[in-house]
Design an enzyme around this catalytic site. Structure first.
Site, PDB file in Angstrom:
ATOM      1  N   GLN A   8       7.580  -4.862  -4.952  1.00 59.88           N
ATOM      2  CA  GLN A   8       6.565  -5.059  -5.747  1.00 59.88           C
ATOM      3  C   GLN A   8       6.806  -3.664  -6.971  1.00 59.88           C
ATOM      4  OE1 GLN A   8       2.483  -3.313  -5.628  1.00 59.88           O
ATOM      5  NE2 GLN A   8       1.701  -5.226  -5.990  1.00 59.88           N
TER       6      GLN A   8
ATOM      7  N   LYS B  56      -0.051  -9.411  -8.727  1.00 61.17           N
ATOM      8  CA  LYS B  56      -1.325  -8.977  -8.052  1.00 61.17           C
ATOM      9  C   LYS B  56      -1.938  -8.230  -9.045  1.00 61.17           C
ATOM     10  CE  LYS B  56      -3.040  -6.650  -3.812  1.00 61.17           C
ATOM     11  NZ  LYS B  56      -3.849  -5.818  -4.372  1.00 61.17           N
TER      12      LYS B  56
ATOM     13  N   ASN C 102      -7.735 -11.684  -2.209  1.00 61.81           N
ATOM     14  CA  ASN C 102      -7.615 -10.397  -1.559  1.00 61.81           C
ATOM     15  C   ASN C 102      -8.958  -9.393  -1.757  1.00 61.81           C
ATOM     16  OD1 ASN C 102      -6.355  -7.215  -2.488  1.00 61.81           O
ATOM     17  ND2 ASN C 102      -6.297  -7.692  -0.354  1.00 61.81           N
TER      18      ASN C 102
ATOM     19  N   MET D 114       0.845  -1.049  -0.044  1.00 59.15           N
ATOM     20  CA  MET D 114      -0.084  -0.014  -0.012  1.00 59.15           C
ATOM     21  C   MET D 114       1.021   1.196  -0.104  1.00 59.15           C
ATOM     22  SD  MET D 114      -3.019  -1.164   2.703  1.00 59.15           S
ATOM     23  CE  MET D 114      -2.041  -1.750   3.941  1.00 59.15           C
TER      24      MET D 114
ATOM     25  N   CYS E 140      -3.376  -1.617  -9.680  1.00 57.09           N
ATOM     26  CA  CYS E 140      -3.781  -0.389  -8.983  1.00 57.09           C
ATOM     27  C   CYS E 140      -4.563   0.255  -9.907  1.00 57.09           C
ATOM     28  CB  CYS E 140      -2.172   0.567  -9.080  1.00 57.09           C
ATOM     29  SG  CYS E 140      -2.751   2.009  -8.516  1.00 57.09           S
TER      30      CYS E 140
ATOM     31  N   GLY F 170      -5.104  -5.898   3.368  1.00 56.49           N
ATOM     32  CA  GLY F 170      -4.747  -4.364   3.104  1.00 56.49           C
ATOM     33  C   GLY F 170      -5.126  -3.464   3.994  1.00 56.49           C
ATOM     34  N   ARG F 171      -6.264  -2.818   3.755  1.00 55.52           N
ATOM     35  CA  ARG F 171      -6.697  -1.710   4.602  1.00 55.52           C
ATOM     36  C   ARG F 171      -7.232  -2.160   6.229  1.00 55.52           C
ATOM     37  NH1 ARG F 171     -11.176   0.269   0.824  1.00 55.52           N
ATOM     38  NH2 ARG F 171     -11.283  -1.662  -0.149  1.00 55.52           N
TER      39      ARG F 171
END
Length: 325
Positions: free
Chosen positions: A72, A141, A204, A19, A102, A228-229
């Site tokens: 990444q 990803k 994810n 992130m 993204c 993640g978040r």
């Protein structure tokens, strides 16, 4: 066991998602200590790595206690991505991950991130070039597709596997969804249950409790889950999920003393990595998570956000302990 190249992980591994401006080394080390099996750097521009600026070099610097750790990279130019992979390899990560997920407009307009879904041929060519440019395992990803009319991930995952990747992480949204709506794990499950898929499939999206993690493992059979978040200001979620998977019991939420202890360790890591000024500034986005849902906390949060020295921040933490513990 779940194997990514030569990386061997226990059953039901948990991954920390890359992130931007959040998963720096300071936070990665905290999450690793709290049970994350694999962590990733913030996503790094291939062009930025080639320019060899201090900013981008810091983003790919890693500590031994982060391992296994992946760097990444993202970019829309095949030659640049090849060079970036070679530069990243010199930092000796355990793997290199390509960002095809993204959804941010400025990234997509460069044909990078999820923008690559407009040119699948280029996606596959770029992947092959990166795979052939390094001895490290390469992972990807990505998302379900560009929009609801082009959810092509089942076919794309096969082709990416054929291009040589060693694992794939799929976020259960399209590019056009951005981060809105609910993540759809149905197609993630289809990828995992495709008999042609031999590499690990990591899911994810929207997993924010131990119960949801167990449901995703049980319902879709994924090899791993990426968080993640849900981990921002809440790194103990990794331990909570692992405990629940083993015992079906919910661990008690960390008390305020524990939150302060972990937050202070995170702050020390940040200062160690970046120096006092930058380390303090880049720690600020994490405070809301560490002290979420505490009544009448706003004055203390304002203090945490305004102090510019480590000693001053330690005084604020002491005030918090005196006021709430």
């Amino acid at each position: 066991m779940v194997n990514i190249g030569k990386i061997c992980l226990e059953k039901f591994p948990l991954f920390l998602a890359p992130m931007e401006n959040l998963t720096d080394s300071a936070f990665r080390r905290i999450c690793k200590a709290m049970g994350a099996d694999v962590v990733y750097t913030e996503f790094v521009s291939s062009d930025g790595l080639i320019r060899n600026t201090e900013k981008f070099q810091k983003k790919i610097s890693i500590f031994e206690d982060e391992r296994p750790v992946g760097i990444q990279i993202f970019g829309g130019n095949i030659d640049s991505m090849k060079m970036a992979a070679e530069i990243a390899e010199k930092e000796e990560p355990d793997l290199i991950d390509i960002n095809f997920g993204c959804p941010v407009k400025k990234i997509v307009l460069k044909g990078a991130g999820a923008g690559i879904f407009t040119d699948i041929k280029k996606m596959l060519e770029l992947t092959k070039v990166v795979v052939n440019s390094t001895k490290l395992p390469v992972t990807v990803k990505t998302r379900l597709g560009w929009d609801d009319k082009s959810k092509c991930i089942v076919e794309i995952a096969e082709q990416l596997q054929d291009a040589g990747i060693k694992a794939i992480t799929i976020h259960g949204r399209t590019r056009m969804q951005m981060y809105k709506g609910n993540a759809d794990w149905t197609l993630i499950g289809e990828v995992k249950n495709n008999p042609r898929m031999k590499i690990p499939v990591i899911g994810n999206g929207d997993v924010d409790t131990p119960q949801k993690a167990k449901e995703m493992f049980d319902r879709y059979g994924v090899d791993g889950i990426m968080l993640g978040r849900a981990a921002i200001g809440n790194p103990w979620i990794f331990d909570e999920i692992k405990h629940y998977l083993k015992t079906s019991e919910i661990l008690p939420a960390p008390d305020l003393k524990k939150r302060i202890q972990v937050c202070k360790e995170h702050l020390r890591n940040s200062i160690e990595c970046k120096g006092e000024k930058t380390g303090i500034l880049e720690m600020r986005p994490h405070y809301s998570g560490y002290f979420k849902a505490i009544e009448n906390f706003k004055p203390y949060k304002l203090k945490l956000m305004s102090k510019n020295s480590y000693d001053e921040l330690l005084e604020v933490f002491s005030e918090i302990e005196e006021g709430f513990c």
